[in-house]
Write a protein that holds these residues in place. Structure first.
Motif, PDB file in Angstrom:
ATOM      1  N   ASN A 136      28.992 -62.367  18.403  1.00 42.26           N
ATOM      2  CA  ASN A 136      29.304 -63.824  18.288  1.00 42.26           C
ATOM      3  C   ASN A 136      30.952 -63.842  18.878  1.00 42.26           C
ATOM      4  O   ASN A 136      31.678 -63.488  17.861  1.00 42.26           O
ATOM      5  CB  ASN A 136      29.174 -64.341  17.057  1.00 42.26           C
ATOM      6  N   LYS A 137      31.343 -64.645  19.847  1.00 41.84           N
ATOM      7  CA  LYS A 137      32.761 -64.461  20.098  1.00 41.84           C
ATOM      8  C   LYS A 137      33.606 -65.043  19.467  1.00 41.84           C
ATOM      9  O   LYS A 137      34.638 -64.707  18.948  1.00 41.84           O
ATOM     10  CB  LYS A 137      32.730 -64.857  21.644  1.00 41.84           C
ATOM     11  N   LEU A 138      33.086 -66.390  18.553  1.00 46.79           N
ATOM     12  CA  LEU A 138      33.921 -67.004  17.591  1.00 46.79           C
ATOM     13  C   LEU A 138      33.866 -66.331  16.461  1.00 46.79           C
ATOM     14  O   LEU A 138      35.347 -66.424  15.928  1.00 46.79           O
ATOM     15  CB  LEU A 138      33.175 -68.552  17.425  1.00 46.79           C
ATOM     16  N   ALA A 139      32.861 -65.556  15.958  1.00 52.05           N
ATOM     17  CA  ALA A 139      33.191 -64.786  14.771  1.00 52.05           C
ATOM     18  C   ALA A 139      34.071 -63.670  14.875  1.00 52.05           C
ATOM     19  O   ALA A 139      34.717 -63.235  14.199  1.00 52.05           O
ATOM     20  CB  ALA A 139      31.917 -64.376  14.116  1.00 52.05           C
ATOM     21  N   LEU A 140      33.946 -62.946  15.920  1.00 46.23           N
ATOM     22  CA  LEU A 140      34.675 -61.984  16.479  1.00 46.23           C
ATOM     23  C   LEU A 140      36.289 -62.290  16.502  1.00 46.23           C
ATOM     24  O   LEU A 140      36.792 -61.510  16.220  1.00 46.23           O
ATOM     25  CB  LEU A 140      34.212 -61.400  17.984  1.00 46.23           C
ATOM     26  N   LEU A 141      36.369 -63.574  17.263  1.00 53.75           N
ATOM     27  CA  LEU A 141      37.917 -63.623  17.299  1.00 53.75           C
ATOM     28  C   LEU A 141      38.443 -64.300  16.099  1.00 53.75           C
ATOM     29  O   LEU A 141      39.717 -64.029  15.628  1.00 53.75           O
ATOM     30  CB  LEU A 141      37.985 -65.066  18.466  1.00 53.75           C
ATOM     31  N   ALA A 142      37.742 -64.964  15.095  1.00 51.39           N
ATOM     32  CA  ALA A 142      38.268 -65.467  13.957  1.00 51.39           C
ATOM     33  C   ALA A 142      38.185 -64.401  12.882  1.00 51.39           C
ATOM     34  O   ALA A 142      39.408 -64.312  12.206  1.00 51.39           O
ATOM     35  CB  ALA A 142      37.298 -66.636  13.513  1.00 51.39           C
ATOM     36  N   GLY A 144      37.353 -60.802  13.434  1.00 51.63           N
ATOM     37  CA  GLY A 144      37.470 -59.271  13.902  1.00 51.63           C
ATOM     38  C   GLY A 144      36.281 -58.578  13.649  1.00 51.63           C
ATOM     39  O   GLY A 144      35.442 -59.129  12.929  1.00 51.63           O
ATOM     40  N   TYR A 145      36.079 -57.262  14.106  1.00 52.97           N
ATOM     41  CA  TYR A 145      34.918 -56.562  14.118  1.00 52.97           C
ATOM     42  C   TYR A 145      34.343 -56.341  12.765  1.00 52.97           C
ATOM     43  O   TYR A 145      33.268 -56.731  12.248  1.00 52.97           O
ATOM     44  CB  TYR A 145      34.812 -55.394  14.973  1.00 52.97           C
ATOM     45  N   SER A 146      35.111 -55.887  11.951  1.00 52.89           N
ATOM     46  CA  SER A 146      34.802 -55.562  10.482  1.00 52.89           C
ATOM     47  C   SER A 146      34.776 -56.891   9.687  1.00 52.89           C
ATOM     48  O   SER A 146      33.944 -57.024   8.760  1.00 52.89           O
ATOM     49  CB  SER A 146      35.911 -54.653   9.788  1.00 52.89           C
ATOM     50  N   GLY A 147      35.350 -57.720   9.945  1.00 51.69           N
ATOM     51  CA  GLY A 147      35.265 -59.268   9.265  1.00 51.69           C
ATOM     52  C   GLY A 147      34.093 -59.882   9.664  1.00 51.69           C
ATOM     53  O   GLY A 147      33.453 -60.533   8.677  1.00 51.69           O
ATOM     54  N   ALA A 148      33.778 -59.783  10.811  1.00 52.89           N
ATOM     55  CA  ALA A 148      32.349 -60.460  11.245  1.00 52.89           C
ATOM     56  C   ALA A 148      31.250 -59.540  10.620  1.00 52.89           C
ATOM     57  O   ALA A 148      30.364 -60.327  10.060  1.00 52.89           O
ATOM     58  CB  ALA A 148      32.134 -60.130  12.647  1.00 52.89           C
ATOM     59  N   ILE A 149      31.249 -58.240  10.282  1.00 55.02           N
ATOM     60  CA  ILE A 149      30.225 -57.577   9.717  1.00 55.02           C
ATOM     61  C   ILE A 149      30.375 -57.781   7.947  1.00 55.02           C
ATOM     62  O   ILE A 149      29.450 -57.943   7.400  1.00 55.02           O
ATOM     63  CB  ILE A 149      30.194 -56.034   9.766  1.00 55.02           C
ATOM     64  N   THR A 150      31.580 -57.882   7.380  1.00 53.07           N
ATOM     65  CA  THR A 150      31.861 -57.984   6.118  1.00 53.07           C
ATOM     66  C   THR A 150      31.809 -59.602   5.709  1.00 53.07           C
ATOM     67  O   THR A 150      31.014 -59.747   4.770  1.00 53.07           O
ATOM     68  CB  THR A 150      33.249 -57.716   5.813  1.00 53.07           C
ATOM     69  N   PHE A 152      30.880 -62.484   7.763  1.00 58.67           N
ATOM     70  CA  PHE A 152      30.281 -63.377   8.671  1.00 58.67           C
ATOM     71  C   PHE A 152      28.526 -63.121   8.297  1.00 58.67           C
ATOM     72  O   PHE A 152      27.782 -63.864   8.202  1.00 58.67           O
ATOM     73  CB  PHE A 152      30.397 -63.584  10.216  1.00 58.67           C
ATOM     74  N   ALA A 153      28.164 -61.715   8.656  1.00 54.64           N
ATOM     75  CA  ALA A 153      26.867 -61.171   8.253  1.00 54.64           C
ATOM     76  C   ALA A 153      26.181 -61.896   7.230  1.00 54.64           C
ATOM     77  O   ALA A 153      24.968 -62.289   7.220  1.00 54.64           O
ATOM     78  CB  ALA A 153      26.806 -59.775   8.602  1.00 54.64           C
ATOM     79  N   PRO A 154      26.664 -61.771   5.860  1.00 55.86           N
ATOM     80  CA  PRO A 154      26.183 -62.259   4.836  1.00 55.86           C
ATOM     81  C   PRO A 154      25.995 -63.637   4.807  1.00 55.86           C
ATOM     82  O   PRO A 154      25.252 -64.129   3.938  1.00 55.86           O
ATOM     83  CB  PRO A 154      27.027 -61.671   3.707  1.00 55.86           C
ATOM     84  N   VAL A 155      26.893 -64.470   5.333  1.00 59.70           N
ATOM     85  CA  VAL A 155      26.570 -65.836   5.436  1.00 59.70           C
ATOM     86  C   VAL A 155      25.423 -66.188   6.376  1.00 59.70           C
ATOM     87  O   VAL A 155      24.860 -67.338   6.266  1.00 59.70           O
ATOM     88  CB  VAL A 155      27.962 -66.576   5.694  1.00 59.70           C
ATOM     89  N   GLN A 156      24.986 -65.647   7.363  1.00 61.37           N
ATOM     90  CA  GLN A 156      24.159 -65.962   8.212  1.00 61.37           C
ATOM     91  C   GLN A 156      22.722 -66.217   7.534  1.00 61.37           C
ATOM     92  O   GLN A 156      22.265 -67.164   7.984  1.00 61.37           O
ATOM     93  CB  GLN A 156      23.695 -64.708   9.173  1.00 61.37           C
ATOM     94  N   PRO A 157      22.103 -65.741   6.436  1.00 65.22           N
ATOM     95  CA  PRO A 157      20.930 -66.382   6.000  1.00 65.22           C
ATOM     96  C   PRO A 157      21.110 -67.664   5.376  1.00 65.22           C
ATOM     97  O   PRO A 157      20.233 -68.627   5.537  1.00 65.22           O
ATOM     98  CB  PRO A 157      20.650 -65.346   4.664  1.00 65.22           C
ATOM     99  N   ILE A 158      22.432 -67.960   4.821  1.00 61.39           N
ATOM    100  CA  ILE A 158      22.789 -69.381   4.378  1.00 61.39           C
ATOM    101  C   ILE A 158      22.610 -70.389   5.597  1.00 61.39           C
ATOM    102  O   ILE A 158      22.169 -71.452   5.494  1.00 61.39           O
ATOM    103  CB  ILE A 158      23.901 -69.218   3.584  1.00 61.39           C
TER     104      ILE A 158
END
Length: 192
Positions: A136-142, A144-150, A152-158
């Motif tokens: 996801n380019k928006l999550a990646l830009l906002a 970064g790679y490790s931030g998207a995993i740390t 954004f990924a846990p928020v996806q089920p919500i």
């Protein structure tokens, strides 16, 4: 503030009746609306599945494999979106705009606009929810790679739950509106 709380309490107590009206609205669908719902659900599901690589393809890639809940969210979102789209289709050429004789379409009132927005927001949130967190380019830009995993990924089920709730609420409101349309409030003015 008290008026909002009263409206919220009233909405909670009216949900059983709203669901019953939505079920009645669904039973009035014509074959045209059923076919439209199926076709839109299929097209939307294929597009969302290809873009999020839930359907493997050579155009898009996914760095992190999908998790188990991505598939039910993807399918339910496609079905709800198809059904929601079908509520905007006239039942037949001779029926009234809502597909039920004696009723009127929700039209351009606040509830109709709100349900449309809920449906669109739900579809977009579902895309964010089932997509690869680092693709996801928006999550990646906002983040970064490790931030998207740390982060954004846990928020996806919500996001998935919110997406299904919004799309489901929009669908129920539209189906209810095919049976029972709310009347606008009449303002009574005193003459002195």
């Amino acid at each position: 503030m008290m008026a909002r709380m009263d409206r919220f309490r009233s909405a909670l107590t009216s949900w059983p009746q709203t669901l019953a009206l939505a079920a009645r609205g669904l039973r009035t669908w014509t074959p045209r609306q059923v076919v439209t719902a199926g076709a839109v659900a299929l097209v939307f599901g294929v597009l969302l599945g290809l873009a999020t690589v839930l359907i493997p393809n050579s155009v898009f890639t996914r760095e992190i494999p999908p998790v188990w809940w991505n598939y039910p969210v993807w399918i339910l979102t496609a079905v709800f979106s198809g059904m929601l789209f079908a509520t905007y289709v006239r039942g037949s050429a001779t029926a009234s705009p809502s597909g039920v004789e004696g009723t009127t379409e929700l039209g351009d009132d606040v509830e109709a606009r709100r349900s449309s927005r809920f449906g669109m927001i739900g579809a977009v949130l579902a895309w964010f929810a089932v997509g690869c967190p680092v693709c996801n380019k928006l999550a990646l830009l906002a983040l970064g790679y490790s931030g998207a995993i740390t982060w954004f990924a846990p928020v996806q089920p919500i996001l998935a739950i919110v997406a299904l709730l919004l799309t489901g609420i929009a669908l129920v409101v539209r189906l209810r509106g095919q049976i029972a349309c709310p009347l606008p409030a009449v303002r009574v003015e005193e003459r002195v």
